[in-house]
Design a protein around this motif. Structure first.
Motif, mmCIF file in Angstrom:
data_model
loop_
_atom_site.group_PDB
_atom_site.id
_atom_site.type_symbol
_atom_site.label_atom_id
_atom_site.label_comp_id
_atom_site.label_asym_id
_atom_site.label_seq_id
_atom_site.Cartn_x
_atom_site.Cartn_y
_atom_site.Cartn_z
ATOM 1 N N PRO A 25 2.542 9.598 -16.001
ATOM 2 C CA PRO A 25 1.560 9.329 -17.048
ATOM 3 C C PRO A 25 0.581 8.211 -16.712
ATOM 4 O O PRO A 25 -0.594 8.314 -17.028
ATOM 5 C CB PRO A 25 2.414 8.934 -18.249
ATOM 6 C CG PRO A 25 3.771 9.414 -17.961
ATOM 7 C CD PRO A 25 3.904 9.454 -16.478
ATOM 8 N N PHE A 26 1.064 7.135 -16.105
ATOM 9 C CA PHE A 26 0.206 5.995 -15.840
ATOM 10 C C PHE A 26 -0.049 5.863 -14.349
ATOM 11 O O PHE A 26 0.802 6.166 -13.526
ATOM 12 C CB PHE A 26 0.847 4.691 -16.343
ATOM 13 C CG PHE A 26 1.113 4.681 -17.820
ATOM 14 C CD1 PHE A 26 0.073 4.826 -18.724
ATOM 15 C CD2 PHE A 26 2.386 4.521 -18.310
ATOM 16 C CE1 PHE A 26 0.316 4.821 -20.088
ATOM 17 C CE2 PHE A 26 2.643 4.505 -19.673
ATOM 18 C CZ PHE A 26 1.601 4.662 -20.565
ATOM 19 N N VAL A 36 -3.676 2.831 -17.588
ATOM 20 C CA VAL A 36 -4.170 4.097 -18.121
ATOM 21 C C VAL A 36 -5.319 4.570 -17.238
ATOM 22 O O VAL A 36 -6.155 3.778 -16.808
ATOM 23 C CB VAL A 36 -4.643 3.919 -19.584
ATOM 24 C CG1 VAL A 36 -5.221 5.211 -20.129
ATOM 25 C CG2 VAL A 36 -3.495 3.428 -20.450
ATOM 26 N N ARG A 37 -5.357 5.858 -16.979
ATOM 27 C CA ARG A 37 -6.441 6.431 -16.163
ATOM 28 C C ARG A 37 -7.786 6.225 -16.859
ATOM 29 O O ARG A 37 -7.911 6.404 -18.071
ATOM 30 C CB ARG A 37 -6.193 7.912 -15.938
ATOM 31 C CG ARG A 37 -5.029 8.202 -15.025
ATOM 32 C CD ARG A 37 -4.751 9.710 -14.990
ATOM 33 N NE ARG A 37 -3.786 10.037 -13.986
ATOM 34 C CZ ARG A 37 -2.461 9.917 -14.124
ATOM 35 N NH1 ARG A 37 -1.977 9.476 -15.268
ATOM 36 N NH2 ARG A 37 -1.640 10.240 -13.150
ATOM 37 N N GLY A 61 -8.860 2.574 -34.293
ATOM 38 C CA GLY A 61 -8.115 2.331 -33.063
ATOM 39 C C GLY A 61 -7.663 3.654 -32.481
ATOM 40 O O GLY A 61 -7.875 4.712 -33.070
ATOM 41 N N GLY A 62 -7.033 3.591 -31.324
ATOM 42 C CA GLY A 62 -6.606 4.823 -30.672
ATOM 43 C C GLY A 62 -5.252 4.698 -30.013
ATOM 44 O O GLY A 62 -4.786 3.604 -29.709
ATOM 45 N N MET A 63 -4.631 5.863 -29.806
ATOM 46 C CA MET A 63 -3.361 5.917 -29.102
ATOM 47 C C MET A 63 -3.324 7.141 -28.201
ATOM 48 O O MET A 63 -3.596 8.253 -28.642
ATOM 49 C CB MET A 63 -2.190 5.986 -30.078
ATOM 50 C CG MET A 63 -0.837 6.085 -29.370
ATOM 51 S SD MET A 63 0.557 6.208 -30.505
ATOM 52 C CE MET A 63 0.644 4.515 -31.036
ATOM 53 N N LEU A 64 -3.020 6.893 -26.949
ATOM 54 C CA LEU A 64 -2.731 7.967 -26.009
ATOM 55 C C LEU A 64 -1.216 8.115 -25.985
ATOM 56 O O LEU A 64 -0.498 7.138 -25.776
ATOM 57 C CB LEU A 64 -3.234 7.616 -24.610
ATOM 58 C CG LEU A 64 -4.727 7.751 -24.402
ATOM 59 C CD1 LEU A 64 -5.163 6.961 -23.178
ATOM 60 C CD2 LEU A 64 -5.090 9.216 -24.255
ATOM 61 N N MET A 65 -0.737 9.316 -26.211
ATOM 62 C CA MET A 65 0.700 9.562 -26.242
ATOM 63 C C MET A 65 1.054 10.523 -25.108
ATOM 64 O O MET A 65 0.542 11.635 -25.050
ATOM 65 C CB MET A 65 1.099 10.156 -27.587
ATOM 66 C CG MET A 65 2.582 10.303 -27.769
ATOM 67 S SD MET A 65 2.989 10.948 -29.399
ATOM 68 C CE MET A 65 2.324 9.677 -30.449
ATOM 69 N N TYR A 66 1.894 10.034 -24.210
ATOM 70 C CA TYR A 66 2.308 10.819 -23.054
ATOM 71 C C TYR A 66 3.770 11.229 -23.191
ATOM 72 O O TYR A 66 4.588 10.442 -23.664
ATOM 73 C CB TYR A 66 2.167 9.993 -21.763
ATOM 74 C CG TYR A 66 0.768 9.569 -21.439
ATOM 75 C CD1 TYR A 66 -0.062 10.388 -20.686
ATOM 76 C CD2 TYR A 66 0.277 8.344 -21.865
ATOM 77 C CE1 TYR A 66 -1.350 9.998 -20.374
ATOM 78 C CE2 TYR A 66 -1.007 7.942 -21.551
ATOM 79 C CZ TYR A 66 -1.818 8.775 -20.805
ATOM 80 O OH TYR A 66 -3.094 8.389 -20.499
ATOM 81 N N HIS A 79 -4.982 -1.667 -24.268
ATOM 82 C CA HIS A 79 -6.321 -1.967 -23.770
ATOM 83 C C HIS A 79 -7.221 -2.282 -24.950
ATOM 84 O O HIS A 79 -6.921 -1.922 -26.078
ATOM 85 C CB HIS A 79 -6.926 -0.749 -23.045
ATOM 86 C CG HIS A 79 -6.352 -0.457 -21.715
ATOM 87 N ND1 HIS A 79 -6.760 -1.094 -20.579
ATOM 88 C CD2 HIS A 79 -5.392 0.410 -21.331
ATOM 89 C CE1 HIS A 79 -6.079 -0.622 -19.553
ATOM 90 N NE2 HIS A 79 -5.241 0.287 -19.989
ATOM 91 N N SER A 80 -8.335 -2.869 -24.671
ATOM 92 C CA SER A 80 -9.396 -2.998 -25.648
ATOM 93 C C SER A 80 -10.606 -2.311 -25.033
ATOM 94 O O SER A 80 -10.983 -2.616 -23.905
ATOM 95 C CB SER A 80 -9.697 -4.469 -25.924
ATOM 96 O OG SER A 80 -10.725 -4.560 -26.861
ATOM 97 N N VAL A 81 -11.164 -1.366 -25.747
ATOM 98 C CA VAL A 81 -12.287 -0.584 -25.230
ATOM 99 C C VAL A 81 -13.477 -0.798 -26.149
ATOM 100 O O VAL A 81 -13.541 -0.219 -27.234
ATOM 101 C CB VAL A 81 -11.937 0.917 -25.147
ATOM 102 C CG1 VAL A 81 -13.069 1.701 -24.516
ATOM 103 C CG2 VAL A 81 -10.638 1.133 -24.386
ATOM 104 N N HIS A 82 -14.389 -1.678 -25.741
ATOM 105 C CA HIS A 82 -15.574 -1.981 -26.552
ATOM 106 C C HIS A 82 -15.193 -2.240 -28.005
ATOM 107 O O HIS A 82 -15.648 -1.572 -28.916
ATOM 108 C CB HIS A 82 -16.605 -0.863 -26.455
ATOM 109 C CG HIS A 82 -17.106 -0.627 -25.076
ATOM 110 N ND1 HIS A 82 -18.031 -1.446 -24.476
ATOM 111 C CD2 HIS A 82 -16.792 0.322 -24.159
ATOM 112 C CE1 HIS A 82 -18.270 -1.008 -23.257
ATOM 113 N NE2 HIS A 82 -17.529 0.061 -23.044
#
Length: 118
Positions: A25-26, A36-37, A61-66, A79-82
């Motif tokens: 995943p990572f 994270v890719r 906010g967001g969550m990537l779930m693998y 992470h913080s993305v903008h």
């Protein structure tokens, strides 16, 4: 189109969730830390921007779930993305469905109760 958007009207928060399956995943940094890719981060950024346009005054906010590989322990990357917080988590699917449900409920509760801007 993202997989899931959780909206909590009482707290005016929205969480964008995207589920992915990869054998690894990572990616790893030079120091060996999980990362994270960048393509996944960029995809989530677009999804979070879209959610923010739908709810301009809300925190998003967001969550990537693998899916978690069998030989992994619980891993989480933040992470913080903008100005959008993005959490990447793994979920063990090699367990009873009741335990998968419990893990999903715990993640959802954590997201609702955690500060979006952290």
């Amino acid at each position: 189109i993202t997989d899931i958007v959780l909206e909590h009207k009482a707290t005016q928060r929205a969480w964008v969730i995207d589920a992915k399956y990869y054998i690894k995943p990572f990616a790893s940094s030079k120091q060996g830390a999980p990362m994270v890719r960048s393509s996944h981060i960029n995809q989530m950024y677009a999804y979070m921007q879209s959610a923010q346009r739908q709810h301009p005054s809300w925190k998003v906010g967001g969550m990537l779930m693998y899916a978690e590989p069998a030989d992994w322990s619980d891993r989480r990357v933040t992470h913080s993305v903008h100005d959008f917080p993005l959490h990447a988590v793994t979920l063990n699917l090699d367990q009873r469905w009741q335990d998968v449900l419990e893990d999903l409920q715990e993640l959802a509760e954590r997201m609702v109760n955690a500060p979006v801007d952290a």
